[in-house]
Design a protein around this motif. Structure first.
Motif, PDB file in Angstrom:
ATOM      1  N   SER A  70      23.950  47.185  57.975  1.00 41.21           N
ATOM      2  CA  SER A  70      24.113  46.445  59.169  1.00 41.21           C
ATOM      3  C   SER A  70      24.153  45.098  59.318  1.00 41.21           C
ATOM      4  N   GLN A  73      25.883  39.777  62.797  1.00 38.90           N
ATOM      5  CA  GLN A  73      26.957  38.604  63.486  1.00 38.90           C
ATOM      6  C   GLN A  73      27.925  38.831  62.324  1.00 38.90           C
ATOM      7  N   PRO A  74      29.373  38.723  62.700  1.00 41.04           N
ATOM      8  CA  PRO A  74      30.499  38.507  61.710  1.00 41.04           C
ATOM      9  C   PRO A  74      30.797  37.020  61.723  1.00 41.04           C
ATOM     10  N   ILE A  79      36.820  39.679  63.045  1.00 38.86           N
ATOM     11  CA  ILE A  79      36.623  40.931  63.482  1.00 38.86           C
ATOM     12  C   ILE A  79      37.522  41.132  64.821  1.00 38.86           C
ATOM     13  N   TYR A  81      38.052  44.051  67.909  1.00 48.55           N
ATOM     14  CA  TYR A  81      37.357  44.947  68.666  1.00 48.55           C
ATOM     15  C   TYR A  81      38.256  45.900  69.428  1.00 48.55           C
ATOM     16  N   VAL A  94      35.063  48.196  65.225  1.00 52.77           N
ATOM     17  CA  VAL A  94      35.461  46.972  64.527  1.00 52.77           C
ATOM     18  C   VAL A  94      36.355  47.232  63.417  1.00 52.77           C
ATOM     19  N   HIS A 105      31.676  50.199  63.466  1.00 51.52           N
ATOM     20  CA  HIS A 105      31.415  50.101  64.866  1.00 51.52           C
ATOM     21  C   HIS A 105      30.303  49.073  65.265  1.00 51.52           C
ATOM     22  N   VAL A 106      30.301  48.409  66.379  1.00 55.09           N
ATOM     23  CA  VAL A 106      29.017  47.560  66.857  1.00 55.09           C
ATOM     24  C   VAL A 106      28.329  48.125  68.116  1.00 55.09           C
ATOM     25  N   ASP A 117      23.101  42.711  68.584  1.00 58.26           N
ATOM     26  CA  ASP A 117      24.149  43.753  68.197  1.00 58.26           C
ATOM     27  C   ASP A 117      23.915  44.000  66.738  1.00 58.26           C
ATOM     28  N   TYR A 119      26.267  45.623  63.770  1.00 58.15           N
ATOM     29  CA  TYR A 119      27.474  45.858  63.034  1.00 58.15           C
ATOM     30  C   TYR A 119      27.191  47.020  62.090  1.00 58.15           C
ATOM     31  N   CYS A 120      27.493  48.221  62.256  1.00 61.12           N
ATOM     32  CA  CYS A 120      27.215  49.227  61.378  1.00 61.12           C
ATOM     33  C   CYS A 120      28.575  49.373  60.768  1.00 61.12           C
ATOM     34  N   ILE A 121      28.535  49.121  59.546  1.00 61.35           N
ATOM     35  CA  ILE A 121      29.675  48.920  58.713  1.00 61.35           C
ATOM     36  C   ILE A 121      29.506  50.054  57.395  1.00 61.35           C
TER      37      ILE A 121
END
Length: 137
Positions: A70, A73-74, A79, A81, A94, A105-106, A117, A119-121
């Motif tokens: 997680s 911020q990118p 990114i 969306y 994302v 997803h974010v 936020d 960001y679940c990557i």
């Protein structure tokens, strides 16, 4: 959207492992708590596994307990969306803005982050370049 990195489906299949291809090119998801970077605390930069574009800095990574790396911020303009209404819910997918590869997803669910936020990557979507080469594995 036209991406700076353009490859045919065959070229992506040659470059990526079957699991990487399933996530990066077909918007799959790796199983929770199985990814290489879920608990990593190495200082460095996380890049797109498909094209090498720098996406996240390690100082924006946090432990959310969701089962995937997680970030809050990118890096700027890295990114893309996309509204995602699969699985009967409204989410924001994302993707890498350079090659269009699926990253995750974010979610605007807080977690006490500076941006609010998460960001679940997917780990499989990323490559970590450690700031200290001695940390490379």
């Amino acid at each position: 959207m036209a991406y700076a990195v353009q490859k045919s489906d065959e070229e992506w299949r040659e470059q990526l492992s079957p699991d990487e291809y399933a996530v990066l090119r077909k918007a799959g998801t790796e199983r929770a708590f199985t990814g290489k970077y879920t608990d990593t605390e190495t200082v460095g930069v996380y890049s797109c596994k498909a094209c090498g574009t720098a996406l996240f800095e390690s100082d924006t990574k946090f432990h959310s307990g969701c089962g995937w790396p997680s970030f809050y911020q990118p890096l700027t303009d890295t990114i893309e969306y996309i509204e995602d209404t699969t699985l009967g819910m409204k989410r924001v997918e994302v993707r890498c803005a350079n090659c269009g590869s699926h990253l995750g997803h974010v979610f605007p669910d807080g977690y006490g982050t500076p941006t609010g936020d998460r960001y679940c990557i997917n780990s499989i979507s990323l490559t970590l370049k450690p700031a200290d080469p001695a940390d490379a594995s």
